[in-house]
Design an enzyme around this catalytic site. Sequence first.
Site, PDB file in Angstrom:
ATOM      1  N   PRO A 109       0.773  -1.247   0.000  1.00  0.00           N
ATOM      2  CA  PRO A 109       0.000   0.000   0.000  1.00  0.00           C
ATOM      3  C   PRO A 109       0.808   1.303   0.000  1.00  0.00           C
ATOM      4  O   PRO A 109       0.866   2.025   0.993  1.00  0.00           O
ATOM      5  CB  PRO A 109      -0.848  -0.135   1.269  1.00  0.00           C
ATOM      6  CG  PRO A 109      -0.007  -0.961   2.186  1.00  0.00           C
ATOM      7  CD  PRO A 109       0.717  -1.936   1.299  1.00  0.00           C
ATOM      8  N   CYS A 110       1.361   1.634  -1.156  1.00  0.00           N
ATOM      9  CA  CYS A 110       2.093   2.898  -1.279  1.00  0.00           C
ATOM     10  C   CYS A 110       1.161   4.096  -1.111  1.00  0.00           C
ATOM     11  O   CYS A 110       1.617   5.189  -0.762  1.00  0.00           O
ATOM     12  CB  CYS A 110       2.838   2.963  -2.605  1.00  0.00           C
ATOM     13  SG  CYS A 110       1.849   2.586  -4.056  1.00  0.00           S
TER      14      CYS A 110
END
Length: 164
Positions: A124-125
């Site tokens: 989850p950037c």
Amino acid sequence: MGVMRWSVVDSPVGQLSLAADDAGLCRLRFGAVEGVELTPPAGVLAAAAEQLAGYFAGELTDFDLPLSVQRGSEFERAVWQRMTTIAYGETETYGEVAAVVGDPGAARAVGVACNRNPIAIVVPCHRIVGAGGKLVGFGGGLPAKRFLLELEAGVAWQRAWATA
């Protein structure tokens, strides 16, 4: 690394291109990938499509997929690993991530690592934001980043109040 199999799935943030090799999910990109043969989702690709549907429905907060990351510098891999520890519905700044991975002055390098993240959403950037919570930089575009963060915040809030 082996041969990559590609599929495209629809989502609330547009089409997502998924790729898997023999070891696991190795790519998740925004938009339909061009120039590759698409296959119907099967195996890891089917599991990824199913989990993404659960994620977007607000039913899934943690992905459980085999991942195959065959590239990236030591620093990038450290940033990607850190991303996986940021809790659903939470964020950290580029500077905070840089400090955690051992280079407090490398906030911009964290941004580059986010941009090179091969498995968006699952790794989850989107949970990494600018100083003061500012929405900056995202391969899927800022509207998609805002959507993902708002989705997670809303689900996390609902779950917190349901158990209170």
